[in-house]
Design an enzyme around this catalytic site. Structure first.
Site, mmCIF file in Angstrom:
data_model
loop_
_atom_site.group_PDB
_atom_site.id
_atom_site.type_symbol
_atom_site.label_atom_id
_atom_site.label_comp_id
_atom_site.label_asym_id
_atom_site.label_seq_id
_atom_site.Cartn_x
_atom_site.Cartn_y
_atom_site.Cartn_z
ATOM 1 C CD GLU A 147 -2.828 -4.051 5.964
ATOM 2 O OE1 GLU A 147 -1.985 -4.702 6.598
ATOM 3 O OE2 GLU A 147 -2.691 -2.839 5.695
ATOM 4 C CD GLU B 163 -5.088 0.016 7.777
ATOM 5 O OE1 GLU B 163 -3.837 0.000 7.862
ATOM 6 O OE2 GLU B 163 -5.818 -0.908 8.161
HETATM 7 O O1 AHR Z 1 -2.459 1.055 10.977
HETATM 8 C C1 AHR Z 1 -1.561 0.113 11.473
HETATM 9 C C2 AHR Z 1 -1.645 -1.199 10.728
HETATM 10 O O2 AHR Z 1 -1.229 -1.006 9.407
HETATM 11 C C3 AHR Z 1 -3.006 -1.816 10.580
HETATM 12 O O3 AHR Z 1 -3.380 -2.563 11.683
HETATM 13 C C4 AHR Z 1 -2.844 -2.702 9.397
HETATM 14 O O4 AHR Z 1 -4.046 -2.906 8.686
HETATM 15 C C5 AHR Z 1 -1.779 -1.989 8.568
HETATM 16 O O5 AHR Z 1 -0.785 -2.837 8.167
#
Ligand code: AHR
Length: 502
Positions: free
Chosen positions: A172, A303
């Site tokens: 990210e 994710e």
């Molecule tokens: O999964 C929780 C958080 O969500 C992670 O650390 C991040 O990459 C995303 O914003």
């Protein structure tokens, strides 16, 4: 409603890594959820909870991403090696402001991967780390010779190098990983990945470039514009994957909404938002096709999952939430989407594995429960490595509310090497059963195994009642000349295994 399955038309291989998981130094995911230390009273092997490891092996966990997440871009790997009593203690500023004692580091991660029998996916630090730091970490983990980092690994008790299957170059980086603009990150990607050296050509490290947040198509285009090189050997060790992150917040990022209390409107809103994954994959995929029509770069959805308001009385920075039949449906429809896009989606990692967000397992002290989402992963394990078969649903209506209408049913069908067909079906209706006729092109088929995960939509498992929602035998089907008829319970995820009759 009819489901047609063309048993001869294979549309790609479902990479097992689509069923991957994600573990971050966040809340009670690593500490307490996975790692309790060797001196714990909780049964463990080298500090890893036996109950958790066994449960994950039952769903055939194929790959595990670590150490983050946002934590990855604040993680300095040398803090997590060497004698535990000498490891740095620090505050996990991003997640809950708790003390991180670094007792779970590189050696512990690879021990966990060994116990799970899964692939490794390490996420490196671009946001606050140097090229040298990343390069030395890779050397520490994988170099099999005489070098400062290989010697350090040996001095710390691990003679043999480990295998890094996947390496993420930052996380990210448009947000917690440095608030970068795509052009800037893309230039950094080119530079950092250069020093993710592949020391053993027989064990190539698949490099993953940090991709977009949700529908940021500009990010995807700019990163590929900057990084994509049209020389024939561009892909060799340059970019094997491009990530995508997408979470379902029923009431939006600010409010989110509780995990176990919702009405019919929010049920359909949640499922509608989960289905948005299809559009994201297809639109980002079309941009990727412009550069990489042969689909050599995998889309890595590293994710995904539901993100609700935390449970009352828990640390807001720990992201601990319950998991209901609604989550089972989110998992079912999302995994069906991944299966049906297996030509481009090569890995996905549910966030997160234990005690955080849409976890498959929840723990409290020495207790552990399997969530409804866990049971869906158990049903879907048969898709791993199988061939996606062409399937079509006809005659279905949209259901839901004025603002959030969703299809009644979603499906994915695959054929394993041994010829057994797996059909996974989701009935998205809050309260209506659905009858479905299934037609297969080729001879007669019979049901070898069938299970369902269902219940009252708010139903969930607690430490007092750990089996309120579980995978049970499904019997509501009948064989016909051309296939079978199935009646799907409301709010259900059903799995059928079909074998050809002699
Ligand atoms: O999964 C929780 C958080 O969500 C992670 O650390 C991040 O990459 C995303 O914003």
């Amino acid at each position: 409603m009819k489901l047609y399955i063309n048993t001869k038309k294979e549309e790609g291989t479902i990479n097992p890594e689509i069923y991957g998981h994600f573990s971050e130094h966040l809340g009670r995911c690593i500490y307490g959820g996975i790692f309790v230390g060797e001196d714990s009273d909780i049964p463990n092997v080298k500090g890893m909870r036996t109950d958790v490891v066994e449960a994950l092996k039952e769903i055939k966990i194929p790959v595990l991403r670590w150490p983050g997440g946002c934590f990855a871009d604040e993680y300095h790997w040398k803090d997590g090696i060497g004698p535990k009593e000498q490891r740095k203690r620090m505050v996990n500023t991003h997640w809950g402001g708790v003390v991180e004692d670094n007792s779970f580091g590189t050696h512990e991660y690879f021990e966990l991967v060994r116990q799970l029998g899964c692939k490794s996916y390490i996420n490196g630090n671009v946001g606050s780390g140097t090229v040298q730091e990343m390069s030395e970490w890779v050397e520490y983990m994988t170099f099999n010779g005489v070098s400062p980092m290989a010697d350090l690994r040996k001095a710390n008790g691990h003679e043999e190098p480990w295998t890094i299957d996947y390496f993420g170059v930052g996380n990210e980086n448009w947000g917690c990983g440095g608030n970068m603009r795509p052009q800037y990150y893309a230039d950094l990607y080119r530079r950092y990945q250069t020093y993710v050296r592949i020391y053993d050509p027989d064990k190539p490290i698949k490099k993953i470039c940090g991709g977009a947040n949700v529908a940021d198509y500009h990010w995807t285009k700019t990163v590929l514009d900057t990084c994509f090189d049209h020389t024939p050997d561009f892909l060799h060790g340059f970019m094997d994957g491009l990530s995508l992150h997408y979470y379902v917040h029923p009431e939006g990022w600010e409010i989110k909404g509780p995990a176990t209390e919702f009405d019919q409107e929010v049920w359909y809103k949640t499922l509608g938002k989960a289905l948005y994954m299809k559009e994201l994959i297809e639109r980002h995929g079309r941009i990727m096709d412009q550069y990489d029509p042969e689909k050599k770069i995998g889309m890595i959805v590293d994710e995904w999952g539901t993100w609700y308001t935390v449970e009352a009385g828990t640390n807001p920075g720990f992201l601990y939430q319950q998991n209901t039949v609604r989550d089972a449906l989110v998992a079912g429809v999302t995994l069906n989407i991944f299966n049906k896009h297996c030509d481009r989606v090569k890995m996905a990692n549910l966030a997160q594995m234990v005690n955080v967000l849409q976890a498959v397992l929840l723990t409290e002290g020495d207790q552990m429960v399997k969530t409804p989402t866990y049971h869906v992963f158990h049903q879907y394990r048969y898709h791993q490595g199988a061939k996606l078969l062409h399937s079509d649903l006809t005659g279905e209506d949209q259901i839901g509310t004025f603002d959030w209408s969703v299809p009644e049913v979603t499906e994915a069908v695959s054929k394993a090497e041994n010829g057994v067909i797996t059909v996974t079906l989701n009935n998205l209706s809050y309260d209506e059963p659905k009858r479905l006729s299934v037609y297969l092109t080729d001879g007669k088929w019979e049901v070898e195994e069938a299970t369902v995960v269902t219940g009252e939509v708010h139903a969930h498992n607690t430490f007092e009642d750990p089996e309120t929602v579980k995978e049970v035998a499904f019997t509501d089907f009948e064989s016909t000349e051309e296939g079978l008829t199935v009646t799907l319970s409301p709010a259900s995820v059903t799995m059928l295994r079909l074998v050809q009759k002699a």
